[in-house]
Design a protein around this motif. Structure first.
Motif, PDB file in Angstrom:
ATOM      1  N   ASP A  55     -12.714   3.310  -3.764  1.00 31.33           N
ATOM      2  CA  ASP A  55     -11.626   2.786  -2.939  1.00 31.33           C
ATOM      3  C   ASP A  55     -12.201   1.759  -1.968  1.00 31.33           C
ATOM      4  O   ASP A  55     -12.872   2.130  -1.009  1.00 31.33           O
ATOM      5  N   PRO A  56     -11.919   0.461  -2.179  1.00 31.16           N
ATOM      6  CA  PRO A  56     -12.458  -0.552  -1.272  1.00 31.16           C
ATOM      7  C   PRO A  56     -11.687  -0.668   0.042  1.00 31.16           C
ATOM      8  O   PRO A  56     -12.089  -1.412   0.930  1.00 31.16           O
ATOM      9  N   ASP A  57     -10.571   0.056   0.176  1.00 33.23           N
ATOM     10  CA  ASP A  57      -9.732   0.011   1.380  1.00 33.23           C
ATOM     11  C   ASP A  57      -9.354  -1.437   1.712  1.00 33.23           C
ATOM     12  O   ASP A  57      -9.465  -1.881   2.848  1.00 33.23           O
ATOM     13  N   ALA A 114       0.100  -0.789 -11.179  1.00 31.49           N
ATOM     14  CA  ALA A 114      -0.463   0.256 -10.314  1.00 31.49           C
ATOM     15  C   ALA A 114      -1.261  -0.366  -9.172  1.00 31.49           C
ATOM     16  O   ALA A 114      -1.372   0.225  -8.097  1.00 31.49           O
ATOM     17  N   GLY A 115      -1.777  -1.563  -9.372  1.00 28.60           N
ATOM     18  CA  GLY A 115      -2.492  -2.270  -8.299  1.00 28.60           C
ATOM     19  C   GLY A 115      -1.587  -2.555  -7.113  1.00 28.60           C
ATOM     20  O   GLY A 115      -2.024  -2.481  -5.955  1.00 28.60           O
ATOM     21  N   ASP A 116      -0.333  -2.859  -7.370  1.00 28.76           N
ATOM     22  CA  ASP A 116       0.629  -3.064  -6.281  1.00 28.76           C
ATOM     23  C   ASP A 116       0.835  -1.755  -5.518  1.00 28.76           C
ATOM     24  O   ASP A 116       0.970  -1.747  -4.292  1.00 28.76           O
ATOM     25  N   GLU A 117       0.855  -0.651  -6.254  1.00 27.11           N
ATOM     26  CA  GLU A 117       0.989   0.660  -5.624  1.00 27.11           C
ATOM     27  C   GLU A 117      -0.222   0.934  -4.725  1.00 27.11           C
ATOM     28  O   GLU A 117      -0.074   1.484  -3.638  1.00 27.11           O
ATOM     29  N   TYR A 118      -1.405   0.561  -5.197  1.00 26.14           N
ATOM     30  CA  TYR A 118      -2.611   0.752  -4.388  1.00 26.14           C
ATOM     31  C   TYR A 118      -2.526  -0.068  -3.106  1.00 26.14           C
ATOM     32  O   TYR A 118      -2.838   0.438  -2.018  1.00 26.14           O
ATOM     33  N   MET A 119      -2.112  -1.312  -3.196  1.00 29.27           N
ATOM     34  CA  MET A 119      -2.024  -2.150  -2.002  1.00 29.27           C
ATOM     35  C   MET A 119      -1.039  -1.551  -0.992  1.00 29.27           C
ATOM     36  O   MET A 119      -1.298  -1.545   0.208  1.00 29.27           O
ATOM     37  N   ASP A 120       0.078  -1.015  -1.481  1.00 27.35           N
ATOM     38  CA  ASP A 120       1.033  -0.329  -0.600  1.00 27.35           C
ATOM     39  C   ASP A 120       0.394   0.910   0.035  1.00 27.35           C
ATOM     40  O   ASP A 120       0.619   1.209   1.211  1.00 27.35           O
ATOM     41  N   ARG A 125      -1.655   3.618   4.884  1.00 31.46           N
ATOM     42  CA  ARG A 125      -2.733   4.300   5.618  1.00 31.46           C
ATOM     43  C   ARG A 125      -3.010   3.591   6.938  1.00 31.46           C
ATOM     44  O   ARG A 125      -3.174   4.226   7.963  1.00 31.46           O
ATOM     45  N   ARG A 126      -3.033   2.270   6.878  1.00 36.54           N
ATOM     46  CA  ARG A 126      -3.289   1.497   8.104  1.00 36.54           C
ATOM     47  C   ARG A 126      -2.155   1.654   9.097  1.00 36.54           C
ATOM     48  O   ARG A 126      -2.387   1.792  10.295  1.00 36.54           O
TER      49      ARG A 126
END
Length: 132
Positions: A55-57, A114-120, A125-126
């Motif tokens: 996870d590169p956050d 799924a990459g869009d889901e990761y960005m969300d 989290r932030r």
């Protein structure tokens, strides 16, 4: 709308397109990780694979298969993930993927979304951290 209805997910697979689902974060060997499950048409079957990467956050990173794999099985074939199973039937493949990974029925997306889901996920989290 990002999520596929069950019928649209089945239709995508029948047309030869993969589907996937972002599963969220975890920790592997002390490193932050993320996982997603993919169902891909392959050789007359539907291959179910689990991907576990670092996870590169970073909410600008949406190309999940390019991230560093934390699963030794995936190191030889980067981006393919760990094969969990296969089925000749689209509906069975989706049900099996949900059983094996706890994927949620209403959260399937087209391949590469799924990459869009990761960005969300990173943004939420932030936002949570800033609100605390």
């Amino acid at each position: 709308m990002r999520y596929l209805s069950r019928q649209f997910a089945i239709g995508a697979l029948r047309r030869g397109h993969g589907i996937e689902q972002f599963l969220g974060g975890s920790e592997i060997g002390g490193q932050p990780a993320i996982q997603w499950v993919a169902i891909s048409p392959m050789n007359g079957q539907y291959r179910i694979s689990l991907h576990t990467v670092q996870d590169p956050d970073d909410d600008q990173v949406g190309d999940l298969p390019s991230l560093i794999s934390l699963d030794p099985v995936d190191e030889a074939y980067v981006g393919e993930g760990r094969e969990l199973g296969a089925s000749e039937d689209e509906t069975e493949a989706i049900s099996l993927a949900e059983q094996l990974t706890h994927a949620r029925p209403g959260r399937w997306v087209n391949h590469a979304v799924a990459g869009d889901e990761y960005m969300d996920y990173v943004r939420s989290r932030r936002d949570s951290a800033q609100a605390a």
